[in-house]
Write a protein that holds these residues in place. Structure first.
Motif, short mmCIF file in Angstrom:
data_model
loop_
_atom_site.label_atom_id
_atom_site.label_comp_id
_atom_site.label_asym_id
_atom_site.label_seq_id
_atom_site.Cartn_x
_atom_site.Cartn_y
_atom_site.Cartn_z
N LEU A 188 -11.91 11.79 -3.28
CA LEU A 188 -11.35 10.98 -2.22
C LEU A 188 -12.15 9.70 -2.07
O LEU A 188 -13.37 9.71 -2.17
CB LEU A 188 -11.36 11.73 -0.89
CG LEU A 188 -10.55 13.02 -0.84
CD1 LEU A 188 -10.69 13.67 0.53
CD2 LEU A 188 -9.10 12.75 -1.15
N ALA A 189 -11.46 8.60 -1.85
CA ALA A 189 -12.13 7.32 -1.66
C ALA A 189 -11.44 6.57 -0.54
O ALA A 189 -10.25 6.76 -0.28
CB ALA A 189 -12.07 6.50 -2.95
N ASP A 190 -12.18 5.72 0.10
CA ASP A 190 -11.62 4.87 1.15
C ASP A 190 -10.58 3.95 0.50
O ASP A 190 -10.82 3.37 -0.56
CB ASP A 190 -12.74 4.04 1.77
CG ASP A 190 -12.28 3.25 2.96
OD1 ASP A 190 -11.13 2.78 2.98
OD2 ASP A 190 -13.08 3.11 3.89
N ALA A 191 -9.44 3.80 1.14
CA ALA A 191 -8.37 2.98 0.59
C ALA A 191 -8.82 1.53 0.40
O ALA A 191 -8.30 0.83 -0.47
CB ALA A 191 -7.15 3.03 1.49
N ASP A 192 -9.78 1.07 1.18
CA ASP A 192 -10.26 -0.30 1.07
C ASP A 192 -11.38 -0.44 0.05
O ASP A 192 -11.80 -1.54 -0.27
CB ASP A 192 -10.75 -0.80 2.43
CG ASP A 192 -9.59 -0.93 3.41
OD1 ASP A 192 -8.46 -1.23 2.96
OD2 ASP A 192 -9.82 -0.72 4.61
N ASP A 193 -11.88 0.68 -0.48
CA ASP A 193 -12.96 0.66 -1.45
C ASP A 193 -12.37 0.46 -2.85
O ASP A 193 -11.75 1.34 -3.40
CB ASP A 193 -13.74 1.97 -1.41
CG ASP A 193 -14.95 1.98 -2.33
OD1 ASP A 193 -15.31 0.90 -2.84
OD2 ASP A 193 -15.51 3.06 -2.55
N ARG A 194 -12.57 -0.70 -3.39
CA ARG A 194 -11.97 -1.04 -4.68
C ARG A 194 -12.99 -1.01 -5.82
O ARG A 194 -12.79 -1.62 -6.83
CB ARG A 194 -11.33 -2.43 -4.60
CG ARG A 194 -10.39 -2.58 -3.43
CD ARG A 194 -8.99 -2.73 -3.88
NE ARG A 194 -8.14 -3.04 -2.76
CZ ARG A 194 -7.16 -2.27 -2.38
NH1 ARG A 194 -6.89 -1.17 -3.02
NH2 ARG A 194 -6.40 -2.61 -1.36
N ARG A 237 0.80 -1.23 0.00
CA ARG A 237 0.00 0.00 0.00
C ARG A 237 0.83 1.28 0.00
O ARG A 237 0.51 2.21 -0.75
CB ARG A 237 -0.98 -0.01 1.16
CG ARG A 237 -2.12 -1.00 0.93
CD ARG A 237 -3.06 -1.03 2.09
NE ARG A 237 -2.34 -1.63 3.22
CZ ARG A 237 -2.84 -1.83 4.41
NH1 ARG A 237 -4.08 -1.46 4.67
NH2 ARG A 237 -2.13 -2.38 5.38
#
Length: 83
Positions: A76-82, A8
């Motif tokens: 912006l997006a959640d790092a876990d949101d793929r 990451r």
């Protein structure tokens, strides 16, 4: 349990450098010099150069000001949101 290397941080660094290149391209398309843009952002021109070259990265407020000055949208997006 997977004990592999966490990639990451490397992916984040690559994304930051890609964003910096995109912002530099936008500045060039708009016909702005680094000097003019640095004055608008109220940062030293050498700092803007380091941002564009990926040698340094702006804090969040400076990043959003940089993008806004170039009419460049950032989502912006959640790092876990793929998705």
């Amino acid at each position: 349990m997977n004990m592999g290397t966490d990639t990451r941080p490397m992916l984040a660094l690559q994304a930051a450098r890609r964003l910096a290149r995109d912002l530099e391209k936008r500045r060039n398309v708009m016909g702005l010099t680094r000097f003019v843009l640095s004055q608008r952002l109220r940062v030293p021109v050498d700092l803007l150069e380091r941002w564009e070259n990926g040698r340094s990265f702006p804090n969040a407020p400076d990043l959003f000001a940089w993008a806004k000055e170039l009419a460049f949208g950032i989502v912006l997006a959640d790092a876990d949101d793929r998705t």
